[in-house]
Design an enzyme around this catalytic site. Structure first.
Site, PDB file in Angstrom:
ATOM      1  N   GLU A 270      67.737  70.531 -52.594  1.00  0.00           N
ATOM      2  CA  GLU A 270      66.620  70.667 -53.529  1.00  0.00           C
ATOM      3  C   GLU A 270      66.993  71.422 -54.801  1.00  0.00           C
ATOM      4  O   GLU A 270      66.435  72.480 -55.101  1.00  0.00           O
ATOM      5  CB  GLU A 270      65.434  71.345 -52.842  1.00  0.00           C
ATOM      6  CG  GLU A 270      64.876  70.541 -51.696  1.00  0.00           C
ATOM      7  CD  GLU A 270      63.567  71.100 -51.148  1.00  0.00           C
ATOM      8  OE1 GLU A 270      63.133  72.170 -51.604  1.00  0.00           O
ATOM      9  OE2 GLU A 270      62.972  70.458 -50.278  1.00  0.00           O
TER      10      GLU A 270
ATOM     11  N   GLU B 181      64.415  66.414 -44.611  1.00  0.00           N
ATOM     12  CA  GLU B 181      63.360  67.349 -44.204  1.00  0.00           C
ATOM     13  C   GLU B 181      62.022  66.643 -44.259  1.00  0.00           C
ATOM     14  O   GLU B 181      61.771  65.862 -45.173  1.00  0.00           O
ATOM     15  CB  GLU B 181      63.260  68.561 -45.149  1.00  0.00           C
ATOM     16  CG  GLU B 181      64.336  69.581 -44.986  1.00  0.00           C
ATOM     17  CD  GLU B 181      64.177  70.766 -45.945  1.00  0.00           C
ATOM     18  OE1 GLU B 181      63.034  71.118 -46.309  1.00  0.00           O
ATOM     19  OE2 GLU B 181      65.219  71.324 -46.328  1.00  0.00           O
TER      20      GLU B 181
HETATM   21  C1  BGP Z   1      61.962  73.038 -48.602  1.00  0.00           C
HETATM   22  C2  BGP Z   1      63.191  73.853 -48.312  1.00  0.00           C
HETATM   23  C3  BGP Z   1      63.249  74.449 -46.956  1.00  0.00           C
HETATM   24  C4  BGP Z   1      61.921  74.861 -46.395  1.00  0.00           C
HETATM   25  C5  BGP Z   1      60.812  73.868 -46.657  1.00  0.00           C
HETATM   26  C6  BGP Z   1      59.431  74.377 -46.345  1.00  0.00           C
HETATM   27  O1  BGP Z   1      61.651  73.105 -49.929  1.00  0.00           O
HETATM   28  O2  BGP Z   1      64.352  73.084 -48.498  1.00  0.00           O
HETATM   29  O3  BGP Z   1      64.219  75.463 -46.959  1.00  0.00           O
HETATM   30  O4  BGP Z   1      61.624  76.173 -46.607  1.00  0.00           O
HETATM   31  O5  BGP Z   1      60.798  73.448 -47.990  1.00  0.00           O
HETATM   32  O6  BGP Z   1      58.983  75.174 -47.390  1.00  0.00           O
HETATM   33  P1  BGP Z   1      58.190  76.515 -47.186  1.00  0.00           P
HETATM   34  O7  BGP Z   1      59.079  77.372 -46.345  1.00  0.00           O
HETATM   35  O8  BGP Z   1      57.993  77.062 -48.550  1.00  0.00           O
HETATM   36  O9  BGP Z   1      56.926  76.168 -46.527  1.00  0.00           O
END
Ligand code: BGP
Length: 482
Positions: free
Chosen positions: A170, A382
């Site tokens: 990201e 993800e």
């Molecule tokens: C993405 C990231 C992850 C993870 C996920 C959930 O942007 O790559 O590392 O954290 O989001 O986000 P959050 O933890 O802010 O809910």
């Protein structure tokens, strides 16, 4: 499209789950690890929920064997994790730390013991702090050489056992949060010129790493993971549809075109040039970007939500530089870029407690767009639901998570029928872990971890949730029984 009968998921489909070093490992200063920018940021910035840190996280560093065993029992086909650069090079670019290298040797070997395919992210946001102190990290072009030195070290060390590589996680998020809205390190706000320069450095670092990897291991599979939020125009009013096109060029294609074609979208560049925000592009950069694009094997997609776009007049809303990190639904403000677009709530869709839109069909849109525009295979690196989970009689009933993932998998299956070449689906996340800004209460895992916001809280014991057993069946049936 519609199909009379689904072909289902491909035979060797990689059912997986993901994590990132800073969010799970802990052991932040053990075995020679150097400090990262996040180790520092969580202490100084006041930005994380209740001041949470990843000092201990969920202690994966010491409990990886237990975690991998649970993965094996679940039948997981792939585990996506990241390597902490500051474990390998504590100062970013000087001495290599053998103990750090050994930790990932052990983790990879443990996964392979159970036939779980390791999928390695080389950079998931934790940058050695020493490089920030030395030359401001990503802001300086020097980072390209240091990044490639680091990635080449790990390609050489693990390339005989790791086939799937993700260079950057990201890039759009860590740069937007780092240089536009100030919520990630280095915490800068609206530094537009630097934002685009940092992105260019990251693009060259990614590109050169891809080229090095392919020299060493031509059979490896490599891509970057992009936080892709497909967009909808609020309605058919042409101004709003044009705002959607602007949003896509500046917020989506600005990165994906680089990974897939090795070039920036022309309209985005034309827009940046009027403010002198365009990055400095050195002789040879375009060739490097193009060469890497020709070698990339897939588009990595982190999919959470879509965006609804409306034209935003010059005196319209701006970026709020805040987000809902408490889980109090309905507190996220409307944000936008004056003169271009603003993002609105989608009246047809539900949101999570953290105000993230839940849109399973958006995942199919994402795959379709990538397939039509780039014709690349896709790794969903993800996708998942952050929620409050409760332990009841030693069990965690999370039907909401099952429902969320089920609906996304159904849409992904349709994307496969549509002809999209999807090769993997990784949920976020495997165990519960630290949510960067939202503490430990925003849980994503199949496996519950007993810990709260305060350091030293909880036993760190692991308990599989209902969704763990459900996903096991999904894997067993290759996505037929949902
Ligand atoms: C993405 C990231 C992850 C993870 C996920 C959930 O942007 O790559 O590392 O954290 O989001 O986000 P959050 O933890 O802010 O809910």
């Amino acid at each position: 499209m519609f199909f009379l009968k689904s072909k289902g998921f491909p035979k060797d489909f990689l059912w997986g789950s993901a994590s990132a070093a800073y969010q799970v490992e802990g052991a932040y200063n053990e075995d020679g690890k150097g400090l990262s920018n996040w180790d520092k940021f969580v202490r100084n910035s006041n930005k994380t929920y209740k001041g949470t840190t990843g000092d201990v996280a969920v202690d994966h560093y010491h409990r990886y064997k237990e975690d991998v065993k649970l993965m094996a029992e679940m039948g997981l086909k792939t585990y996506r994790f990241s390597i902490a650069w500051s474990r390998i090079y504590p100062e970013g670019n000087k001495e290599v730390n053998e103990k750090g290298l050994q930790f990932y040797d052990n983790l990879i070997d443990e996964l392979l013991k159970y036939n779980i395919e390791p999928m390695v992210t080389t950079y998931h946001w934790d940058l050695p702090q020493a490089l920030v102190d030395e030359y401001n990290g990503w802001e300086n072009r020097k980072i390209v050489d240091d990044f490639v030195n680091y990635t080449t070290t790990i390609f050489k060390r693990y390339g005989d056992r790791v086939k799937y590589w993700i260079t950057l996680n990201e890039q759009n998020i860590f740069t937007t949060f780092g240089w536009m809205n100030g919520m990630h390190p280095p915490g800068k706000v609206d530094d537009m010129k630097m934002f685009y320069q940092v992105n260019h450095h990251a693009n060259i670092a990614h590109a050169k790493s891809v080229i090095e990897l392919k020299k060493l291991y031509p059979e490896s599979m490599v891509g970057a993971s992009f936080a892709y939020g497909p967009s909808y125009s609020i309605n058919s009013m042409p101004e709003n549809c044009m705002a959607k096109a602007d949003f896509d060029d500046l917020n989506n294609f600005y990165w994906m075109d680089v990974y897939a074609y090795g070039r920036y979208p022309r309209s985005a560049m034309a827009f940046l040039e009027q403010f002198d925000w365009q990055p400095e592009i050195l002789d040879g950069d375009e060739e490097i970007m193009k060469e890497a694009a020709s070698k990339v094997d897939f588009m990595g997609v982190n999919y959470y939500q879509t965006a609804v776009i409306e034209y935003n007049p010059m005196d319209g809303v701006t970026m709020s530089h805040e987000m809902n990190n408490t889980g109090e639904k309905g507190t996220q403000k409307v944000e936008g870029v004056p003169g271009l677009f603003k993002r609105l709530h989608n009246e047809f869709l539900e949101t999570t407690d953290w105000d993230w839109t839940i849109d399973p069909m958006g995942l199919r849109f994402a795959c379709r767009e990538i397939t039509s525009r780039y014709d690349l295979p896709i790794v969903i690196s993800e996708n998942g639901l952050g929620a409050f989970d409760k332990v009841e009689d030693g069990k965690i009933h999370d039907p909401y998570r099952i429902d969320y993932i089920k609906k996304h998998i159904e849409e992904l299956k349709k994307a496969c029928d549509d002809g999209c070449r999807v090769i993997a689906y990784c949920t976020w996340s495997y165990t519960d872990l630290l949510s960067w800004l939202n503490g430990y209460q925003k849980r994503y895992g199949f496996v519950y971890v007993d810990r709260q916001e305060e350091e030293g809280s909880g036993t760190l014991d692991r308990i599989p949730k209902d969704s763990y057993y459900w996903y096991k069946k999904v894997i067993e049936t290759n996505g037929e029984v949902l």
